[in-house]
Write a protein that holds these residues in place. Structure first.
Motif, PDB file in Angstrom:
ATOM      1  N   TYR A 110      38.230  25.304  38.488  1.00 11.89           N
ATOM      2  CA  TYR A 110      39.128  24.359  37.834  1.00 11.89           C
ATOM      3  C   TYR A 110      38.867  24.460  36.338  1.00 11.89           C
ATOM      4  O   TYR A 110      37.707  24.426  35.888  1.00 11.89           O
ATOM      5  CB  TYR A 110      38.857  22.945  38.333  1.00 11.89           C
ATOM      6  N   ALA A 111      39.941  24.614  35.550  1.00 14.14           N
ATOM      7  CA  ALA A 111      39.812  24.821  34.106  1.00 14.14           C
ATOM      8  C   ALA A 111      40.486  23.689  33.339  1.00 14.14           C
ATOM      9  O   ALA A 111      41.582  23.225  33.718  1.00 14.14           O
ATOM     10  CB  ALA A 111      40.428  26.163  33.712  1.00 14.14           C
ATOM     11  N   HIS A 112      39.842  23.273  32.252  1.00 11.90           N
ATOM     12  CA  HIS A 112      40.387  22.223  31.389  1.00 11.90           C
ATOM     13  C   HIS A 112      40.414  22.741  29.958  1.00 11.90           C
ATOM     14  O   HIS A 112      39.451  23.353  29.475  1.00 11.90           O
ATOM     15  CB  HIS A 112      39.535  20.954  31.462  1.00 11.90           C
ATOM     16  N   SER A 113      41.542  22.499  29.292  1.00 15.47           N
ATOM     17  CA  SER A 113      41.678  22.893  27.890  1.00 15.47           C
ATOM     18  C   SER A 113      42.618  21.914  27.202  1.00 15.47           C
ATOM     19  O   SER A 113      43.188  21.002  27.830  1.00 15.47           O
ATOM     20  CB  SER A 113      42.228  24.316  27.767  1.00 15.47           C
ATOM     21  N   THR A 114      42.820  22.094  25.887  1.00 15.45           N
ATOM     22  CA  THR A 114      43.725  21.226  25.138  1.00 15.45           C
ATOM     23  C   THR A 114      45.177  21.414  25.561  1.00 15.45           C
ATOM     24  O   THR A 114      46.017  20.554  25.292  1.00 15.45           O
ATOM     25  CB  THR A 114      43.589  21.510  23.636  1.00 15.45           C
ATOM     26  N   GLN A 115      45.479  22.538  26.219  1.00 14.01           N
ATOM     27  CA  GLN A 115      46.847  22.800  26.659  1.00 14.01           C
ATOM     28  C   GLN A 115      47.119  22.285  28.070  1.00 14.01           C
ATOM     29  O   GLN A 115      48.242  22.375  28.557  1.00 14.01           O
ATOM     30  CB  GLN A 115      47.123  24.309  26.609  1.00 14.01           C
ATOM     31  N   GLY A 116      46.095  21.760  28.725  1.00 13.83           N
ATOM     32  CA  GLY A 116      46.296  21.237  30.065  1.00 13.83           C
ATOM     33  C   GLY A 116      45.254  21.750  31.030  1.00 13.83           C
ATOM     34  O   GLY A 116      44.264  22.392  30.640  1.00 13.83           O
ATOM     35  N   ASN A 117      45.467  21.475  32.300  1.00 20.38           N
ATOM     36  CA  ASN A 117      44.541  21.876  33.348  1.00 20.38           C
ATOM     37  C   ASN A 117      45.179  22.948  34.228  1.00 20.38           C
ATOM     38  O   ASN A 117      46.410  23.024  34.369  1.00 20.38           O
ATOM     39  CB  ASN A 117      44.134  20.667  34.198  1.00 20.38           C
ATOM     40  N   ALA A 118      44.319  23.736  34.849  1.00 20.62           N
ATOM     41  CA  ALA A 118      44.810  24.813  35.715  1.00 20.62           C
ATOM     42  C   ALA A 118      43.735  25.169  36.717  1.00 20.62           C
ATOM     43  O   ALA A 118      42.551  24.800  36.562  1.00 20.62           O
ATOM     44  CB  ALA A 118      45.210  26.038  34.892  1.00 20.62           C
ATOM     45  N   GLU A 119      44.168  25.853  37.752  1.00 23.36           N
ATOM     46  CA  GLU A 119      43.229  26.344  38.767  1.00 23.36           C
ATOM     47  C   GLU A 119      43.330  27.875  38.824  1.00 23.36           C
ATOM     48  O   GLU A 119      44.428  28.434  38.725  1.00 23.36           O
ATOM     49  CB  GLU A 119      43.552  25.760  40.145  1.00 23.36           C
ATOM     50  N   PHE A 120      42.164  28.500  39.021  1.00 20.67           N
ATOM     51  CA  PHE A 120      42.105  29.959  39.051  1.00 20.67           C
ATOM     52  C   PHE A 120      41.385  30.422  40.316  1.00 20.67           C
ATOM     53  O   PHE A 120      40.503  29.712  40.843  1.00 20.67           O
ATOM     54  CB  PHE A 120      41.362  30.518  37.830  1.00 20.67           C
ATOM     55  N   ILE A 121      41.753  31.612  40.746  1.00 20.11           N
ATOM     56  CA  ILE A 121      41.067  32.245  41.864  1.00 20.11           C
ATOM     57  C   ILE A 121      40.914  33.730  41.571  1.00 20.11           C
ATOM     58  O   ILE A 121      41.824  34.363  41.020  1.00 20.11           O
ATOM     59  CB  ILE A 121      41.818  32.041  43.203  1.00 20.11           C
ATOM     60  N   ASP A 122      39.748  34.273  41.887  1.00 14.30           N
ATOM     61  CA  ASP A 122      39.470  35.711  41.736  1.00 14.30           C
ATOM     62  C   ASP A 122      38.556  36.105  42.889  1.00 14.30           C
ATOM     63  O   ASP A 122      37.406  35.645  42.970  1.00 14.30           O
ATOM     64  CB  ASP A 122      38.796  35.994  40.394  1.00 14.30           C
ATOM     65  N   GLY A 123      39.059  36.933  43.779  1.00 14.99           N
ATOM     66  CA  GLY A 123      38.265  37.337  44.940  1.00 14.99           C
ATOM     67  C   GLY A 123      38.655  38.702  45.442  1.00 14.99           C
ATOM     68  O   GLY A 123      39.670  39.278  45.040  1.00 14.99           O
ATOM     69  N   GLN A 124      37.829  39.229  46.321  1.00 15.69           N
ATOM     70  CA  GLN A 124      38.096  40.521  46.942  1.00 15.69           C
ATOM     71  C   GLN A 124      37.379  40.601  48.284  1.00 15.69           C
ATOM     72  O   GLN A 124      36.419  39.867  48.539  1.00 15.69           O
ATOM     73  CB  GLN A 124      37.676  41.669  46.030  1.00 15.69           C
ATOM     74  N   ALA A 125      37.878  41.498  49.117  1.00 14.64           N
ATOM     75  CA  ALA A 125      37.291  41.689  50.442  1.00 14.64           C
ATOM     76  C   ALA A 125      37.388  43.162  50.800  1.00 14.64           C
ATOM     77  O   ALA A 125      38.309  43.864  50.363  1.00 14.64           O
ATOM     78  CB  ALA A 125      38.011  40.846  51.490  1.00 14.64           C
ATOM     79  N   TRP A 126      36.423  43.641  51.588  1.00 10.52           N
ATOM     80  CA  TRP A 126      36.465  45.026  52.055  1.00 10.52           C
ATOM     81  C   TRP A 126      35.978  45.111  53.493  1.00 10.52           C
ATOM     82  O   TRP A 126      35.204  44.274  53.961  1.00 10.52           O
ATOM     83  CB  TRP A 126      35.658  45.954  51.149  1.00 10.52           C
ATOM     84  N   TYR A 127      36.467  46.163  54.168  1.00  7.73           N
ATOM     85  CA  TYR A 127      36.077  46.402  55.553  1.00  7.73           C
ATOM     86  C   TYR A 127      36.159  47.899  55.814  1.00  7.73           C
ATOM     87  O   TYR A 127      37.139  48.558  55.467  1.00  7.73           O
ATOM     88  CB  TYR A 127      36.996  45.660  56.520  1.00  7.73           C
ATOM     89  N   GLY A 128      35.107  48.445  56.415  1.00 11.83           N
ATOM     90  CA  GLY A 128      35.112  49.874  56.715  1.00 11.83           C
ATOM     91  C   GLY A 128      33.719  50.414  56.903  1.00 11.83           C
ATOM     92  O   GLY A 128      32.759  49.678  57.158  1.00 11.83           O
ATOM     93  N   ARG A 129      33.607  51.734  56.756  1.00 10.72           N
ATOM     94  CA  ARG A 129      32.329  52.428  56.918  1.00 10.72           C
ATOM     95  C   ARG A 129      31.755  52.796  55.556  1.00 10.72           C
ATOM     96  O   ARG A 129      32.290  52.400  54.514  1.00 10.72           O
ATOM     97  CB  ARG A 129      32.516  53.668  57.796  1.00 10.72           C
ATOM     98  N   ASN A 130      30.658  53.572  55.574  1.00  9.56           N
ATOM     99  CA  ASN A 130      29.957  53.855  54.332  1.00  9.56           C
ATOM    100  C   ASN A 130      30.838  54.533  53.291  1.00  9.56           C
ATOM    101  O   ASN A 130      30.790  54.191  52.111  1.00  9.56           O
ATOM    102  CB  ASN A 130      28.736  54.742  54.615  1.00  9.56           C
ATOM    103  N   PHE A 131      31.637  55.501  53.704  1.00  8.72           N
ATOM    104  CA  PHE A 131      32.369  56.310  52.735  1.00  8.72           C
ATOM    105  C   PHE A 131      33.822  55.870  52.549  1.00  8.72           C
ATOM    106  O   PHE A 131      34.406  56.150  51.510  1.00  8.72           O
ATOM    107  CB  PHE A 131      32.332  57.787  53.159  1.00  8.72           C
ATOM    108  N   ASP A 132      34.412  55.208  53.521  1.00  9.04           N
ATOM    109  CA  ASP A 132      35.823  54.839  53.429  1.00  9.04           C
ATOM    110  C   ASP A 132      36.008  53.389  53.849  1.00  9.04           C
ATOM    111  O   ASP A 132      35.536  52.987  54.919  1.00  9.04           O
ATOM    112  CB  ASP A 132      36.673  55.754  54.318  1.00  9.04           C
ATOM    113  N   LYS A 133      36.708  52.626  52.998  1.00  7.29           N
ATOM    114  CA  LYS A 133      36.910  51.205  53.249  1.00  7.29           C
ATOM    115  C   LYS A 133      38.321  50.798  52.857  1.00  7.29           C
ATOM    116  O   LYS A 133      38.936  51.414  51.970  1.00  7.29           O
ATOM    117  CB  LYS A 133      35.921  50.359  52.450  1.00  7.29           C
ATOM    118  N   LEU A 134      38.802  49.747  53.483  1.00  7.25           N
ATOM    119  CA  LEU A 134      40.001  49.054  53.037  1.00  7.25           C
ATOM    120  C   LEU A 134      39.557  47.936  52.098  1.00  7.25           C
ATOM    121  O   LEU A 134      38.737  47.094  52.466  1.00  7.25           O
ATOM    122  CB  LEU A 134      40.760  48.482  54.229  1.00  7.25           C
TER     123      LEU A 134
END
Length: 314
Positions: free
Chosen positions: A119-143
């Motif tokens: 959750y972010a607050h500034s003089t211009q207002g408030n906002a919500e942010f998300i930053d994520g990642q996920a992976w699935y696979g074997r040692n050399f190759d993943k999604l």
């Protein structure tokens, strides 16, 4: 004196050119000739009353009176008892998986990382942010799946999603190939994505990607993160992100060149390794035509935010 013989020095036998002694010859230690130093066969028969087999010990052990006439047939042949072990001590096991003894070094594994849910607050207002990642696979190759976005005033401001095939090329680096899709303000955009992700020297978590979109659009994204362990649970995380575009996109308020940058500094406390709340500050700056588009919408080109959020993975 007459009648008394003078002691004559002993003469030493000549040294053999093929067998030189490393010690000097002395009267008390005469040098031996090769015939005297030759290795002799040991005859144990004279010592224990037996006679060795022809050829000495190299061809077998000497016969002893206790072994003569012994019947060895009872020790050979016949059926093995029911509880006897196999000849190779395998007990019937062959080259196949054994329960509890498997070593799956190329198993399917996965992970979900929620790097920032804040959750972010500034003089211009408030906002919500998300930053994520996920992976699935074997040692050399993943999604690999990534998502980063902003919700401002209850509306989706911008959302970048990526679906990538990740292939490991070294211990700490992998190439990524896939598709990027942008949502939010203006029309949706689709890009082909080419990039690398890994751990740079001095432990910088690095992402670099090139995007090619419809109508000849191009973009480049660079991101660097670092984790400084102040204690075993208190971690300081600086972050830098840069976005560049090859052409203007007024419908999405994006200008050519360096579009925007983000500088963040977050301090988190790991309640346990998988869950850590944090607080910090983030400075965002828009440049060029992107800054002009922001001012046209009544926004500032730069913004300082105070953030609080959650870092988690499983």
């Amino acid at each position: 004196m007459q009648g008394q013989k003078t002691a004559q020095p002993k003469t030493m036998p000549p040294e053999s050119p093929q067998h030189e002694s490393s010690m000097p010859a002395t009267p008390s230690m005469p040098m031996r000739t090769p015939q005297k130093t030759a290795v002799q066969h040991l005859h144990f028969g004279n010592m224990i009353g037996t006679r060795p087999k022809p050829g000495g010990l190299a061809n077998g052990m000497p016969e002893t009176p206790s072994m003569q006439g012994m019947d060895m047939s009872s020790m050979q042949g016949g059926s093995a008892p029911a509880d006897a072990r196999s000849a190779d001590y395998s007990d019937g096991y062959r080259y196949a998986p054994m329960r509890g003894m498997d070593m799956p070094d190329n198993a399917l594994l996965g992970m979900v990382l929620l790097d920032q849910l804040e959750y972010a607050h500034s003089t211009q207002g408030n906002a919500e942010f998300i930053d994520g990642q996920a992976w699935y696979g074997r040692n050399f190759d993943k999604l690999w799946v990534k998502a980063e976005g902003e919700v401002d005033g209850g509306r989706l401001g911008d959302l970048r999603t990526e679906a990538l095939w990740d292939h490991a090329i070294t211990t700490y680096w992998g190439t990524q190939l896939g598709v990027r899709r942008d949502f939010g303000r203006g029309p949706d955009r689709t890009w082909a994505a080419f990039g690398v992700q890994g751990l740079a020297p001095y432990w910088f978590d690095t992402e670099a990607a090139l995007y090619v979109g419809e109508g000849g659009r191009t973009a480049v994204r660079l991101q660097f993160e670092y984790e400084e362990l102040l204690t075993q649970r208190l971690i300081l995380q600086p972050k830098v992100a840069v976005n560049l575009y090859g052409r203007n996109d007024p419908q999405r308020a994006i200008g050519a060149g360096i579009s925007d940058t983000e500088f963040g500094l977050r301090l988190r406390y790991e309640i346990k390794r998988q869950v850590a709340p944090y607080t910090g500050i983030v400075y965002r700056q828009r440049y060029g035509h992107t800054a002009e588009f922001a001012r046209a919408r009544g926004e500032h080109a730069d913004e300082l935010q105070f953030v609080a959020g959650l870092h988690a993975w499983f």
